[in-house]
Design a protein around this motif. Structure first.
Motif, PDB file in Angstrom:
ATOM      1  N   VAL A 307       0.833  -1.207   0.000  1.00 51.95           N
ATOM      2  CA  VAL A 307       0.000   0.000   0.000  1.00 51.95           C
ATOM      3  C   VAL A 307       0.868   1.258   0.000  1.00 51.95           C
ATOM      4  O   VAL A 307       0.527   2.265  -0.622  1.00 51.95           O
ATOM      5  CB  VAL A 307      -0.957  -0.004   1.209  1.00 51.95           C
ATOM      6  CG1 VAL A 307      -1.693   1.326   1.334  1.00 51.95           C
ATOM      7  CG2 VAL A 307      -1.962  -1.139   1.079  1.00 51.95           C
ATOM      8  N   PHE A 308       2.012   1.206   0.679  1.00 48.06           N
ATOM      9  CA  PHE A 308       2.891   2.365   0.767  1.00 48.06           C
ATOM     10  C   PHE A 308       3.899   2.465  -0.372  1.00 48.06           C
ATOM     11  O   PHE A 308       4.345   3.559  -0.706  1.00 48.06           O
ATOM     12  CB  PHE A 308       3.677   2.337   2.082  1.00 48.06           C
ATOM     13  CG  PHE A 308       2.897   2.749   3.306  1.00 48.06           C
ATOM     14  CD1 PHE A 308       1.602   3.221   3.225  1.00 48.06           C
ATOM     15  CD2 PHE A 308       3.482   2.652   4.561  1.00 48.06           C
ATOM     16  CE1 PHE A 308       0.894   3.590   4.359  1.00 48.06           C
ATOM     17  CE2 PHE A 308       2.792   3.030   5.707  1.00 48.06           C
ATOM     18  CZ  PHE A 308       1.494   3.483   5.610  1.00 48.06           C
ATOM     19  N   TYR A 309       4.270   1.333  -0.967  1.00 47.67           N
ATOM     20  CA  TYR A 309       5.397   1.356  -1.913  1.00 47.67           C
ATOM     21  C   TYR A 309       5.092   0.576  -3.178  1.00 47.67           C
ATOM     22  O   TYR A 309       4.286  -0.351  -3.185  1.00 47.67           O
ATOM     23  CB  TYR A 309       6.659   0.779  -1.246  1.00 47.67           C
ATOM     24  CG  TYR A 309       7.073   1.557  -0.035  1.00 47.67           C
ATOM     25  CD1 TYR A 309       7.769   2.760  -0.161  1.00 47.67           C
ATOM     26  CD2 TYR A 309       6.728   1.122   1.243  1.00 47.67           C
ATOM     27  CE1 TYR A 309       8.111   3.502   0.964  1.00 47.67           C
ATOM     28  CE2 TYR A 309       7.075   1.854   2.363  1.00 47.67           C
ATOM     29  CZ  TYR A 309       7.763   3.046   2.215  1.00 47.67           C
ATOM     30  OH  TYR A 309       8.098   3.786   3.315  1.00 47.67           O
ATOM     31  N   ARG A 310       5.765   0.950  -4.248  1.00 49.09           N
ATOM     32  CA  ARG A 310       5.698   0.215  -5.501  1.00 49.09           C
ATOM     33  C   ARG A 310       7.101   0.062  -6.068  1.00 49.09           C
ATOM     34  O   ARG A 310       7.962   0.928  -5.875  1.00 49.09           O
ATOM     35  CB  ARG A 310       4.789   0.903  -6.521  1.00 49.09           C
ATOM     36  CG  ARG A 310       5.213   2.301  -6.915  1.00 49.09           C
ATOM     37  CD  ARG A 310       4.440   2.809  -8.124  1.00 49.09           C
ATOM     38  NE  ARG A 310       4.634   4.248  -8.260  1.00 49.09           N
ATOM     39  CZ  ARG A 310       3.740   5.157  -7.878  1.00 49.09           C
ATOM     40  NH1 ARG A 310       2.606   4.765  -7.343  1.00 49.09           N
ATOM     41  NH2 ARG A 310       3.993   6.442  -8.012  1.00 49.09           N
ATOM     42  N   SER A 311       7.321  -1.018  -6.792  1.00 47.39           N
ATOM     43  CA  SER A 311       8.619  -1.308  -7.380  1.00 47.39           C
ATOM     44  C   SER A 311       8.521  -1.216  -8.894  1.00 47.39           C
ATOM     45  O   SER A 311       7.595  -1.779  -9.497  1.00 47.39           O
ATOM     46  CB  SER A 311       9.087  -2.708  -6.970  1.00 47.39           C
ATOM     47  OG  SER A 311      10.335  -3.010  -7.536  1.00 47.39           O
ATOM     48  N   THR A 312       9.452  -0.475  -9.508  1.00 44.95           N
ATOM     49  CA  THR A 312       9.483  -0.349 -10.961  1.00 44.95           C
ATOM     50  C   THR A 312       9.949  -1.658 -11.577  1.00 44.95           C
ATOM     51  O   THR A 312      10.984  -2.210 -11.185  1.00 44.95           O
ATOM     52  CB  THR A 312      10.434   0.790 -11.378  1.00 44.95           C
ATOM     53  OG1 THR A 312      10.038   1.991 -10.729  1.00 44.95           O
ATOM     54  CG2 THR A 312      10.402   0.991 -12.889  1.00 44.95           C
ATOM     55  N   LEU A 313       9.193  -2.154 -12.534  1.00 40.94           N
ATOM     56  CA  LEU A 313       9.491  -3.455 -13.116  1.00 40.94           C
ATOM     57  C   LEU A 313      10.843  -3.464 -13.813  1.00 40.94           C
ATOM     58  O   LEU A 313      11.591  -4.445 -13.739  1.00 40.94           O
ATOM     59  CB  LEU A 313       8.386  -3.843 -14.109  1.00 40.94           C
ATOM     60  CG  LEU A 313       7.016  -4.159 -13.503  1.00 40.94           C
ATOM     61  CD1 LEU A 313       6.006  -4.461 -14.607  1.00 40.94           C
ATOM     62  CD2 LEU A 313       7.107  -5.346 -12.551  1.00 40.94           C
ATOM     63  N   THR A 314      11.198  -2.377 -14.509  1.00 39.63           N
ATOM     64  CA  THR A 314      12.426  -2.371 -15.309  1.00 39.63           C
ATOM     65  C   THR A 314      13.680  -2.232 -14.467  1.00 39.63           C
ATOM     66  O   THR A 314      14.699  -2.873 -14.740  1.00 39.63           O
ATOM     67  CB  THR A 314      12.371  -1.233 -16.340  1.00 39.63           C
ATOM     68  OG1 THR A 314      12.112   0.007 -15.647  1.00 39.63           O
ATOM     69  CG2 THR A 314      11.290  -1.488 -17.381  1.00 39.63           C
ATOM     70  N   THR A 315      13.626  -1.393 -13.420  1.00 37.85           N
ATOM     71  CA  THR A 315      14.838  -1.113 -12.641  1.00 37.85           C
ATOM     72  C   THR A 315      14.794  -1.675 -11.234  1.00 37.85           C
ATOM     73  O   THR A 315      15.834  -1.797 -10.578  1.00 37.85           O
ATOM     74  CB  THR A 315      15.064   0.401 -12.541  1.00 37.85           C
ATOM     75  OG1 THR A 315      13.987   0.989 -11.789  1.00 37.85           O
ATOM     76  CG2 THR A 315      15.127   1.033 -13.935  1.00 37.85           C
ATOM     77  N   GLY A 316      13.614  -1.989 -10.744  1.00 41.44           N
ATOM     78  CA  GLY A 316      13.487  -2.451  -9.371  1.00 41.44           C
ATOM     79  C   GLY A 316      13.499  -1.336  -8.350  1.00 41.44           C
ATOM     80  O   GLY A 316      13.447  -1.594  -7.136  1.00 41.44           O
ATOM     81  N   ALA A 317      13.575  -0.091  -8.801  1.00 48.34           N
ATOM     82  CA  ALA A 317      13.579   1.056  -7.879  1.00 48.34           C
ATOM     83  C   ALA A 317      12.259   1.113  -7.118  1.00 48.34           C
ATOM     84  O   ALA A 317      11.178   0.920  -7.695  1.00 48.34           O
ATOM     85  CB  ALA A 317      13.799   2.347  -8.641  1.00 48.34           C
ATOM     86  N   ILE A 318      12.329   1.399  -5.824  1.00 47.55           N
ATOM     87  CA  ILE A 318      11.145   1.384  -4.951  1.00 47.55           C
ATOM     88  C   ILE A 318      10.773   2.813  -4.587  1.00 47.55           C
ATOM     89  O   ILE A 318      11.558   3.537  -3.975  1.00 47.55           O
ATOM     90  CB  ILE A 318      11.425   0.568  -3.686  1.00 47.55           C
ATOM     91  CG1 ILE A 318      11.820  -0.862  -4.063  1.00 47.55           C
ATOM     92  CG2 ILE A 318      10.197   0.564  -2.775  1.00 47.55           C
ATOM     93  CD1 ILE A 318      12.466  -1.622  -2.937  1.00 47.55           C
ATOM     94  N   SER A 319       9.565   3.221  -4.953  1.00 53.58           N
ATOM     95  CA  SER A 319       9.090   4.576  -4.676  1.00 53.58           C
ATOM     96  C   SER A 319       7.879   4.535  -3.755  1.00 53.58           C
ATOM     97  O   SER A 319       7.203   3.513  -3.618  1.00 53.58           O
ATOM     98  CB  SER A 319       8.756   5.310  -5.971  1.00 53.58           C
ATOM     99  OG  SER A 319       7.776   4.599  -6.702  1.00 53.58           O
ATOM    100  N   PHE A 320       7.604   5.672  -3.155  1.00 56.39           N
ATOM    101  CA  PHE A 320       6.540   5.791  -2.155  1.00 56.39           C
ATOM    102  C   PHE A 320       5.225   6.159  -2.827  1.00 56.39           C
ATOM    103  O   PHE A 320       5.172   7.014  -3.703  1.00 56.39           O
ATOM    104  CB  PHE A 320       6.926   6.867  -1.144  1.00 56.39           C
ATOM    105  CG  PHE A 320       5.881   7.164  -0.110  1.00 56.39           C
ATOM    106  CD1 PHE A 320       5.599   6.256   0.904  1.00 56.39           C
ATOM    107  CD2 PHE A 320       5.180   8.363  -0.127  1.00 56.39           C
ATOM    108  CE1 PHE A 320       4.648   6.532   1.864  1.00 56.39           C
ATOM    109  CE2 PHE A 320       4.230   8.644   0.839  1.00 56.39           C
ATOM    110  CZ  PHE A 320       3.961   7.738   1.836  1.00 56.39           C
ATOM    111  N   LYS A 321       4.119   5.519  -2.386  1.00 55.45           N
ATOM    112  CA  LYS A 321       2.797   5.890  -2.873  1.00 55.45           C
ATOM    113  C   LYS A 321       1.748   5.898  -1.751  1.00 55.45           C
ATOM    114  O   LYS A 321       0.573   6.119  -2.014  1.00 55.45           O
ATOM    115  CB  LYS A 321       2.346   4.948  -3.994  1.00 55.45           C
ATOM    116  CG  LYS A 321       2.103   3.503  -3.585  1.00 55.45           C
ATOM    117  CD  LYS A 321       1.768   2.668  -4.809  1.00 55.45           C
ATOM    118  CE  LYS A 321       1.459   1.218  -4.438  1.00 55.45           C
ATOM    119  NZ  LYS A 321       0.116   1.078  -3.831  1.00 55.45           N
TER     120      LYS A 321
END
Length: 461
Positions: A307-321
């Motif tokens: 619920v708080f975070y998502r991971s970018t499929l291409t890079t794996g970078a984790i951002s806040f949502k």
């Protein structure tokens, strides 16, 4: 001037004249001339409420401390994009360039100036009519609350951590309590700073209504919440607990995270946990990412991970949502019941009421848990164990909320929780030691040059 939203021609023109004069250091004669030509000083309660409802003035908070805090990072490519100044220097706990027109400072004192105009204008209004008196009290309470919040945020940004043994001599912030632009700027002590914050808030609590239908306006509950935050920062745990109990008696609602789709880009503005809505806007924070090791702290079944975070499929970078906002460019830094539970749990732990602390903490965590994974209550036998559990959950629940810097400063005073922070930026390692002078940001250069304010120790040229 892009800081202010136009609610009325009177409100906008008055703010522009006041702010231009205040930030440019112009003379009183210049101010008088401009005021006579371009504005009518507000003298109606509706005018004052329009000023207080100016969302870009009172509901947006630039936060240097959030940029400097430890639970997120910027990729080098993103860091290089930003113009070098106070924000990029905050990220590396350094001063590499001049700091001029710093938003955190200027916007904060623009708020204070507007509050003081309102408070002075209210003194000229006849309150013999009972309905006028009710509205008058509400508006005065709002202005006092807003001013106290700004002074508190300035203190956590530009002054050392509060310590009652040194507060009487430690520099605080400039406590402007008049709209008179000729009044000299002088830093108060930290003790006087917090005395003023508490005086304003305690008076505001008496004046404000119990509940509000517009969540950008303060109420008794949100004032008690801010009193709890201030007392927590001051290590005054019994007062903190007394105030946060008032908050939770009014609203103890928690969101059920099992009902929030993981595909949501934000949690949403004005949700049932929100006591007071405000936000901050800064690209250095909204562009930030979190490390995989941070995400690994969340146990199986803890829905905050998705619920708080998502991971970018291409890079794996984790951002806040996990944002209590409607858009991703703004980040919520208002008051909500989840933080109230964590404040209450910490106070119980510090007052050695361990069963109560664990009950409160488990209540919060159960609302964040998957229905398909059994929840096992957290348990603690000692004050230290309870505190460690509460503070860990505080980090996991309140990231990107604008409170982490305050937490680092207050916890660094206790060797059990003090920590050294490091960052790698463009191949260079930066380190922030516990209780470093760098926990008080440098006063902007243009403010120092206007005179009357001393630079924070360690940042002198």
């Amino acid at each position: 001037m892009t800081y202010f939203r136009s609610y009325s021609k009177l409100s906008t023109s008055l703010i522009l004249v006041l702010l231009s004069a205040f930030l440019s250091g112009c003379s009183k004669e210049w101010f008088d001339e401009k005021a006579d030509k371009q504005t009518t000083v507000p003298d109606k309660l509706a005018d004052f409420q329009n000023l207080l409802d100016n969302l870009l003035t009172f509901q947006q908070y630039p936060v240097l401390g959030e940029i400097a805090s430890d639970l997120h990072y910027l990729q080098d490519a993103r860091y290089e994009i930003f113009p070098k100044g106070a924000s990029t220097d905050a990220y590396i706990w350094s001063k590499t360039v001049r700091h001029d027109k710093v938003s955190t400072w200027n916007r904060s004192y623009a708020k204070v100036l507007t509050d003081n105009v309102i408070l002075e204008g209210l003194e000229k209004i006849d309150t013999s009519n009972p309905s006028v008196a009710i509205e008058w009290k509400n508006i005065k309470g709002q202005a006092l609350f807003n001013r106290a919040r700004v002074f508190f945020e300035l203190a956590t940004t530009y002054a050392a951590a509060y310590d009652k043994t040194t507060a009487a001599t430690s520099p605080g912030v400039v406590l402007r309590q008049t709209s008179d632009l000729t009044t000299p700027n002088e830093r108060s002590t930290l003790e006087k700073t917090f005395e003023r914050i508490l005086l304003d808030l305690n008076e505001a609590y008496k004046l404000l209504p119990q509940q509000v239908s517009i969540l950008t306006r303060p109420s008794k509950a949100s004032t008690a919440f801010l009193l709890a935050r201030v007392h927590l920062y001051m290590d005054s745990y019994e007062e903190t607990l007394r105030n946060i109990n008032l908050v939770l008696a009014q609203n103890s609602t928690l969101l059920d995270f099992s009902k929030i789709p993981s595909i949501r880009t934000t949690i949403g503005r004005y949700n049932t946990e929100v006591l007071l809505h405000s936000n901050f806007v800064d690209g250095a924070v909204t562009s930030a990412l979190v490390e995989r090791t941070y995400l690994d702290q969340y146990q199986p079944g803890d829905l905050r991970k998705t619920v708080f975070y998502r991971s970018t499929l291409t890079t794996g970078a984790i951002s806040f949502k996990g944002n209590y906002e409607a858009i991703t460019t703004n980040l919520f830094n208002g008051f909500a019941t989840d933080e109230a539970y964590l404040i209450q749990a910490e106070c119980y732990a510090r007052l050695n009421k361990i069963p109560e602390a664990m009950q409160v903490l488990n209540t919060l965590l159960k609302s964040r848990w998957s229905k398909s994974v059994p929840y096992i209550d957290l348990q603690a036998d000692t004050e230290l164990e309870a505190l460690q559990l509460v503070l860990t959950e505080r980090k996991k629940e309140l990231n990107f909320r604008g409170v982490r810097w305050m937490d680092l400063k207050r916890l660094n005073k206790d060797p059990r929780f003090a920590q050294t922070i490091t960052r790698q930026v463009l191949g260079q390692t930066y380190t922030l030691e516990p209780n470093s002078y760098k926990y008080s940001f440098p006063i902007p250069d243009d403010v120092i040059e206007q005179g009357g304010i001393s630079q924070n120790s360690g940042w002198e040229k």
